[in-house]
Design an enzyme around this catalytic site. Structure first.
Site, short mmCIF file in Angstrom:
data_model
loop_
_atom_site.label_atom_id
_atom_site.label_comp_id
_atom_site.label_asym_id
_atom_site.label_seq_id
_atom_site.Cartn_x
_atom_site.Cartn_y
_atom_site.Cartn_z
N LYS A 33 -13.15 -0.01 6.80
CA LYS A 33 -13.85 -0.71 5.71
C LYS A 33 -14.95 -1.61 6.26
O LYS A 33 -16.09 -1.55 5.79
CB LYS A 33 -12.87 -1.55 4.89
CG LYS A 33 -11.48 -0.99 4.75
CD LYS A 33 -11.39 0.15 3.77
CE LYS A 33 -10.03 0.82 3.92
NZ LYS A 33 -9.67 1.70 2.86
N TRP A 45 0.87 -1.19 0.00
CA TRP A 45 0.00 0.00 0.00
C TRP A 45 0.90 1.24 0.00
O TRP A 45 1.83 1.32 0.81
CB TRP A 45 -0.88 -0.04 1.25
CG TRP A 45 -1.79 1.14 1.42
CD1 TRP A 45 -2.54 1.74 0.45
CD2 TRP A 45 -2.03 1.86 2.63
NE1 TRP A 45 -3.25 2.78 0.99
CE2 TRP A 45 -2.94 2.88 2.33
CE3 TRP A 45 -1.56 1.73 3.94
CZ2 TRP A 45 -3.41 3.77 3.29
CZ3 TRP A 45 -2.02 2.62 4.90
CH2 TRP A 45 -2.95 3.62 4.57
N ASP A 52 -0.76 -5.87 9.25
CA ASP A 52 -1.72 -4.81 8.97
C ASP A 52 -3.03 -5.48 8.56
O ASP A 52 -3.09 -6.19 7.55
CB ASP A 52 -1.18 -3.92 7.83
CG ASP A 52 -2.09 -2.72 7.56
OD1 ASP A 52 -3.15 -2.62 8.22
OD2 ASP A 52 -1.75 -1.90 6.70
C1 LMR Z 1 -6.83 2.74 -0.10
O1 LMR Z 1 -5.84 2.00 -0.14
O2 LMR Z 1 -7.37 3.19 -1.11
C2 LMR Z 1 -7.42 3.09 1.23
O3 LMR Z 1 -6.77 2.43 2.25
C3 LMR Z 1 -7.56 4.54 1.46
C4 LMR Z 1 -6.25 5.24 1.65
O4 LMR Z 1 -6.14 5.97 2.64
O5 LMR Z 1 -5.34 5.11 0.83
#
Ligand code: LMR
Length: 396
Positions: free
Chosen positions: A246, A130, A211
């Site tokens: 979520k 991420w 996570d």
């Molecule tokens: C995402 O990955 O789109 C979500 O977790 C929102 C974010 O804050 O990036």
């Protein structure tokens, strides 16, 4: 004095939402930020959450400060949810935890805690991970490294390479793992693969940092916690960041949990004092509202059952949308086999297409998703799936 600072490019995920809002094309499609949407493109307040809000309004008598650790009932309920009721580490008083401002708050607080304990520890993240993991952890002053995770060519996990790299990780280094519904790829470890990760952690002494932001969106609320529970049941130390954004749809209320499984109860007390001091130094105490809502739901059998049904419904819908997308892509004559999308889990899929193609489909057709080719599956619906598939096939 601030003129010395450069202006920065928009955030790779949140910046897309802004660009989408500004786009005047009536047929625009938003598959960017990870937010659940129903068939009409709305992100509704979950019914269990709405009921909890009504209860809270009746019950709440004060807005005085809460403590740095947050709402204790929320913390206890969340630990039962993610680790299972009667977890032995919890019963042995080995788990330090605070309510945090969202999953991001948890990740940052825990990174600061690691920095205090072992400033030289490296944090290993999956390649890819991420996008926001990098600043959340790196800005705490920790060094980051990558372990191989996903192979775009075969659209599958490079597990052998991942394990070979993890075997080289130093004792005391941290390995960030996605508990379920890997963001951005949607490719999750199998039970056997979690077992191998556990064995490598036991051999090398690295500390897993899990996570858990999408519990319930993969296979079920129980099954999605499998990997985390395996590690917690078999290792002395595990770091956990969880989010209710979520699965409770509480995005803007910022509800998360930062927890650390410690080797023993004495260490738990030290860690608890340290996390609270980290929290106090950054934001003092978490916002209480969302935590109270989750606490009300998880303390009430009827509301819990209602919430579970809603989570199951969201998950089932996203599974159907995966099939719908794949069918439509093949119907539009895609030469690329997208059937891997149906095997991926949770809210995201990695379409495994080049960033230039992602930008082309955005510019030509107002279809918005992250340059890495991550799409938010929940942004698909029966009305937009055909134009979406047509747009994708036309640029490929
Ligand atoms: C995402 O990955 O789109 C979500 O977790 C929102 C974010 O804050 O990036």
């Amino acid at each position: 004095m601030f003129t010395v600072l450069p202006a920065l490019a928009p955030d790779p995920i949140l910046g897309l939402s802004a660009a989408y809002r500004e786009d005047t094309n009536p047929n625009k499609i938003d598959l960017g930020v990870g937010v659940y949407k129903d068939e009409n493109g709305n992100t509704p307040i979950m019914a269990a959450v709405a009921a909890a809000q009504t209860k809270l309004l009746e019950q709440e008598t004060s807005k005085t400060y809460i403590t740095p650790q947050g709402v204790q009932g929320y913390i206890d309920n969340m630990l039962s949810l993610i680790l299972g009721k009667g977890n032995t580490a919890v019963l042995a008083d080995r788990v330090a935890a605070v309510q945090s401002p969202g999953g991001c708050g948890a990740l940052r607080v825990l990174a600061e805690l690691v920095k205090r304990a072992t400033p030289d520890a490296k944090v290993w993240v999956s390649d890819p991970t991420w996008a926001n993991h990098i600043p959340l952890i790196g800005d705490a002053g920790l060094e980051l490294a990558k372990y191989p995770y996903f192979d775009k060519a075969s659209a599958s996990i490079k597990f052998d390479e991942m394990i070979d790299t993890l075997k080289q990780v130093k004792k005391g280094d941290i390995v960030l793992l996605h508990g379920c519904c890997h963001n951005p790829t949607g490719a999750d470890l199998t039970k056997e693969q979690w077992q191998s990760v556990l064995e490598v952690a036991q051999q090398t002494g690295f500390i897993p940092f899990v996570d858990l932001a999408y519990l319930g969106f993969g296979d079920s609320l129980e099954e999605d916690a499998y990997g985390l529970r395996l590690l917690v049941d078999n290792l002395p130390e595990v770091i956990i960041a969880a989010s209710c954004s979520k699965n409770f749809g509480l995005y803007r209320e910022r509800v998360g949990l930062a927890a650390v499984v410690c080797a023993d109860s004495a260490t738990r007390k030290i860690v608890q004092s340290q996390i609270q001091s980290v929290a106090r130094a950054i934001y003092s105490m978490p916002p209480s509202y969302g935590g109270q809502l989750v606490n009300i739901i998880l303390s009430d059998e009827t509301l819990t059952a209602q919430w579970q049904d809603e989570v199951n419904e969201m998950r089932d819908r996203m599974k159907t949308l995966r099939q719908l997308l794949v069918t439509n892509l093949h119907k539009q004559g895609s030469s690329k086999d997208f059937s891997f999308v149906e095997q991926q889990k949770g809210m995201f899929s990695y379409l495994c297409i080049e960033p230039e193609k992602v930008r082309e489909v955005r510019e030509k057709f107002s279809v918005y998703f992250v340059d890495s080719s991550r799409v938010n599956i929940a942004g698909i619906n029966k009305n937009n799936v055909e134009p979406l598939a047509k747009a994708l096939v036309s640029v490929l």
